[in-house]
Scaffold this motif. Structure first.
Motif, PDB file in Angstrom:
ATOM      1  N   GLY A   1       0.354  -1.156   0.221  1.00  0.00           N
ATOM      2  CA  GLY A   1       0.386   0.353   0.022  1.00  0.00           C
ATOM      3  C   GLY A   1       0.705   0.874  -0.116  1.00  0.00           C
ATOM      4  N   PHE A   2       1.753   1.003  -0.502  1.00  0.00           N
ATOM      5  CA  PHE A   2       2.647   2.544  -0.012  1.00  0.00           C
ATOM      6  C   PHE A   2       3.944   2.015  -1.095  1.00  0.00           C
ATOM      7  N   GLU A   3       4.872   3.130  -1.522  1.00  0.00           N
ATOM      8  CA  GLU A   3       5.754   2.673  -2.104  1.00  0.00           C
ATOM      9  C   GLU A   3       7.327   2.904  -1.713  1.00  0.00           C
ATOM     10  N   HIS A   4       7.879   1.709  -1.569  1.00  0.00           N
ATOM     11  CA  HIS A   4       9.047   1.048  -0.546  1.00  0.00           C
ATOM     12  C   HIS A   4      10.591   1.158  -1.772  1.00  0.00           C
ATOM     13  N   GLU A   5      11.130   0.660  -1.027  1.00  0.00           N
ATOM     14  CA  GLU A   5      12.735   0.217  -0.936  1.00  0.00           C
ATOM     15  C   GLU A   5      13.307   0.034  -0.136  1.00  0.00           C
ATOM     16  N   PHE A   6      14.155  -1.252  -0.738  1.00  0.00           N
ATOM     17  CA  PHE A   6      14.790  -2.394   0.271  1.00  0.00           C
ATOM     18  C   PHE A   6      16.216  -1.544  -0.138  1.00  0.00           C
ATOM     19  N   LEU A   7      16.996  -1.258   1.083  1.00  0.00           N
ATOM     20  CA  LEU A   7      18.360  -0.867   0.403  1.00  0.00           C
ATOM     21  C   LEU A   7      18.858  -2.088   0.383  1.00  0.00           C
TER      22      LEU A   7
ATOM     23  N   SER B   1      19.060   4.275  16.140  1.00  0.00           N
ATOM     24  CA  SER B   1      20.109   3.200  16.614  1.00  0.00           C
ATOM     25  C   SER B   1      19.369   2.271  15.439  1.00  0.00           C
ATOM     26  N   PRO B   2      19.819   1.415  14.974  1.00  0.00           N
ATOM     27  CA  PRO B   2      21.839   0.975  15.498  1.00  0.00           C
ATOM     28  C   PRO B   2      22.760   1.561  14.086  1.00  0.00           C
ATOM     29  N   THR B   3      23.954   1.119  14.215  1.00  0.00           N
ATOM     30  CA  THR B   3      24.582   1.945  13.368  1.00  0.00           C
ATOM     31  C   THR B   3      23.903   3.036  12.107  1.00  0.00           C
ATOM     32  N   PHE B   4      23.181   2.010  10.983  1.00  0.00           N
ATOM     33  CA  PHE B   4      22.840   2.912  10.048  1.00  0.00           C
ATOM     34  C   PHE B   4      21.860   3.998  10.774  1.00  0.00           C
ATOM     35  N   ILE B   5      21.615   2.942  11.061  1.00  0.00           N
ATOM     36  CA  ILE B   5      20.504   4.534  11.306  1.00  0.00           C
ATOM     37  C   ILE B   5      21.007   5.840  11.604  1.00  0.00           C
ATOM     38  N   THR B   6      22.155   6.099  12.578  1.00  0.00           N
ATOM     39  CA  THR B   6      22.975   6.484  13.130  1.00  0.00           C
ATOM     40  C   THR B   6      23.622   7.637  12.148  1.00  0.00           C
ATOM     41  N   ALA B   7      24.043   7.210  11.391  1.00  0.00           N
ATOM     42  CA  ALA B   7      25.307   7.464  10.257  1.00  0.00           C
ATOM     43  C   ALA B   7      24.581   7.896   9.555  1.00  0.00           C
ATOM     44  N   SER B   8      23.717   6.976   8.564  1.00  0.00           N
ATOM     45  CA  SER B   8      22.965   8.010   8.247  1.00  0.00           C
ATOM     46  C   SER B   8      21.450   9.257   8.205  1.00  0.00           C
TER      47      SER B   8
ATOM     48  N   GLY C   1      27.079  -1.700   8.701  1.00  0.00           N
ATOM     49  CA  GLY C   1      25.747  -0.264   8.854  1.00  0.00           C
ATOM     50  C   GLY C   1      26.539   1.117   8.539  1.00  0.00           C
ATOM     51  N   ILE C   2      27.476   1.054   8.567  1.00  0.00           N
ATOM     52  CA  ILE C   2      27.736   2.530   8.252  1.00  0.00           C
ATOM     53  C   ILE C   2      28.267   2.810   7.331  1.00  0.00           C
ATOM     54  N   ARG C   3      28.713   1.158   5.739  1.00  0.00           N
ATOM     55  CA  ARG C   3      28.630   1.402   4.804  1.00  0.00           C
ATOM     56  C   ARG C   3      27.343   1.464   4.076  1.00  0.00           C
ATOM     57  N   LEU C   4      26.142   0.438   4.739  1.00  0.00           N
ATOM     58  CA  LEU C   4      24.601   0.560   4.120  1.00  0.00           C
ATOM     59  C   LEU C   4      24.692   1.882   4.255  1.00  0.00           C
ATOM     60  N   ALA C   5      25.052   2.515   5.174  1.00  0.00           N
ATOM     61  CA  ALA C   5      24.196   4.449   5.252  1.00  0.00           C
ATOM     62  C   ALA C   5      24.352   4.831   4.450  1.00  0.00           C
ATOM     63  N   THR C   6      26.415   4.737   3.738  1.00  0.00           N
ATOM     64  CA  THR C   6      26.415   5.333   2.753  1.00  0.00           C
ATOM     65  C   THR C   6      25.719   5.548   1.877  1.00  0.00           C
ATOM     66  N   LYS C   7      24.775   3.862   1.226  1.00  0.00           N
ATOM     67  CA  LYS C   7      24.274   4.109   0.116  1.00  0.00           C
ATOM     68  C   LYS C   7      22.622   4.648   0.889  1.00  0.00           C
ATOM     69  N   ALA C   8      22.719   4.318   1.674  1.00  0.00           N
ATOM     70  CA  ALA C   8      20.975   4.973   1.761  1.00  0.00           C
ATOM     71  C   ALA C   8      21.384   6.976   1.727  1.00  0.00           C
ATOM     72  N   PHE C   9      22.202   6.997   2.200  1.00  0.00           N
ATOM     73  CA  PHE C   9      22.069   8.760   2.065  1.00  0.00           C
ATOM     74  C   PHE C   9      22.007   8.919   0.255  1.00  0.00           C
ATOM     75  N   ASN C  10      22.793   7.787  -0.420  1.00  0.00           N
ATOM     76  CA  ASN C  10      22.857   8.607  -1.409  1.00  0.00           C
ATOM     77  C   ASN C  10      21.294   7.829  -2.641  1.00  0.00           C
ATOM     78  N   THR C  11      20.997   7.259  -1.839  1.00  0.00           N
ATOM     79  CA  THR C  11      19.249   6.651  -2.542  1.00  0.00           C
ATOM     80  C   THR C  11      18.438   7.464  -2.064  1.00  0.00           C
ATOM     81  N   ILE C  12      18.475   8.103  -0.762  1.00  0.00           N
ATOM     82  CA  ILE C  12      17.436   8.827  -0.794  1.00  0.00           C
ATOM     83  C   ILE C  12      17.809  10.068  -0.931  1.00  0.00           C
ATOM     84  N   SER C  13      19.216  10.749  -1.321  1.00  0.00           N
ATOM     85  CA  SER C  13      19.151  12.273  -2.407  1.00  0.00           C
ATOM     86  C   SER C  13      19.057  12.394  -3.217  1.00  0.00           C
ATOM     87  N   SER C  14      19.030  10.787  -4.323  1.00  0.00           N
ATOM     88  CA  SER C  14      18.462  10.706  -5.483  1.00  0.00           C
ATOM     89  C   SER C  14      16.489  11.104  -5.288  1.00  0.00           C
TER      90      SER C  14
END
Length: 387
Positions: free
Chosen positions: A62-68, A106-113, A81-94
């Protein structure tokens, strides 16, 4: 004017889905949800339940979504988590959002993103399960946590506390109340109402098939069976009931975990065949057990930032007994009409409350109350702060 909203969280959570679906239907709002991983959508192991499961309530429909990523929850921590945060930043920025709503710190993925998005100048809002009461910390650990979170919270323009404990936490961390809007943690009312409508009319038959008498009192525990949930205190409380009270008491346990074997053994010492342990049950199968019960017990001693089983039980017309460490206690258990609050380490107090409930079973008829739709409530408070 079209507003683009991005939401970032670790993985699909069944309780958030109705809010996201409501947001997706709002005019002038374009929504996209970014998940760190697909835990729960595919068969996944929960370390505390000790079972492999997959949600049966469509938490991404029922909503648009994407798995990172298609990693595990463990891969959202540490350097991975830090490496995935970089991908999250680039994907969301796009996606070029006007605002970003982040679920958790938290965890690190959320904090770093969050840090990367803040440095890029995005408008950030926070909805997290924040509390100072779910866990006990030493003075030093508390001060370190306070320093970190006080700094971390400066990255956000607005906050959505989930309840009274959450508000008090933000205030202690220096967040001005004008920057908060209460968004109670809630369940999918419509989803559970279908179960209420289907199972409650069968309450008598369900109880009769299990051998439960009309005047018997049925307690229910629903959740993970591990130390933070403190389930063993229930057997200590039952031991202090009179023989006559025990004869009128049944106990249903829904869930699994490392304490399952000991929990079941100790309850059956007290109630014998009147103790029913059914193991882990998915969302669509919970209704029949709530329909059979009279009172939910949630005796957590740590880590219970809210306690959504309380929302579920209240919708089925149950009263609830919760410990003073359960986050929703101050918000949902406002009088004896809804239930009681006891000290998490006091099984004598718990036994006394259970005795009162057994007596009242003979006098009361349960009545369902209509509850507001939490999806719409949450949608309203989120939408008004985005623009």
């Amino acid at each position: 004017m079209l507003i683009k909203l991005a939401i970032l969280l670790t993985h699909p959570v069944q309780y958030f889905a109705p809010v996201f679906r409501e947001l997706a239907q709002q005019p002038n709002l374009q929504l996209k949800v970014f998940f760190g991983c697909n835990h729960g959508v595919i068969p996944s192991e929960d370390p505390n339940f000790g079972v492999v499961f997959q949600w049966d309530c469509q938490p991404t429909a029922g909503f648009e979504h994407e798995f990172l990523s298609h990693n595990s929850l463990e891969d959202l921590k540490g350097l991975r988590g830090i490496r995935l945060a970089t991908k999250a930043f680039n994907t969301i920025s796009s996606y070029q959002p006007d605002a970003i709503l982040i679920f958790a710190y938290s965890p690190t993925f959320i904090t770093a993103s969050t840090l990367l998005l803040y440095l890029a100048g995005y408008k950030l809002m926070l909805r997290a399960e924040t509390t100072d009461e779910a866990l006990s910390r030493s003075y030093i650990k508390d001060k370190i946590r306070q320093l970190f979170l006080s700094f971390y919270y400066r990255q956000f323009t607005h906050f959505f506390p989930i309840g009274t404990n959450s508000i008090n936490h933000y205030l202690r961390m220096g967040v001005d109340k004008s920057r908060m809007t209460l968004a109670h943690y809630a369940i999918d009312i419509e989803f559970f109402q279908k179960q209420v409508d289907f199972w409650l009319p069968q309450r008598g038959a369900l109880r009769a098939n299990a051998g439960i008498g009309k005047q018997d009192h049925v307690l229910i525990y629903c959740g993970k069976m591990f130390p933070p949930k403190n389930p063993l205190i229930i057997s200590d409380a039952l031991e202090n009931l009179s023989p006559l009270e025990k004869e009128k008491t049944w106990f249903i346990a829904v869930g699994d975990g490392e304490l399952r074997e000991e929990f079941e053994r100790r309850i059956k010492v007290q109630l014998d065949e009147r103790a029913i342990f059914v193991g882990f049950k998915n969302q669509l199968k919970l209704g029949q057990y709530y329909a059979m019960a009279d009172t939910l017990i949630l005796p957590s001693q740590s880590g219970e930032t809210w306690g959504l089983v309380v929302n579920e039980a209240l919708q089925f017309g149950l009263r609830v007994i919760v410990s003073d460490k359960v986050g929703c206690a101050k918000d949902l258990i406002t009088d004896v009409k809804h239930g009681w609050i006891f000290s998490c380490s006091n099984f004598f107090e718990l036994a006394k409350i259970i005795s009162q409930e057994i007596m009242q079973t003979k006098l009361k008829n349960r009545e369902l109350e209509s509850l507001p739709n939490p999806s719409k409530l949450a949608t309203n408070v989120y939408v008004q702060l985005i623009a």
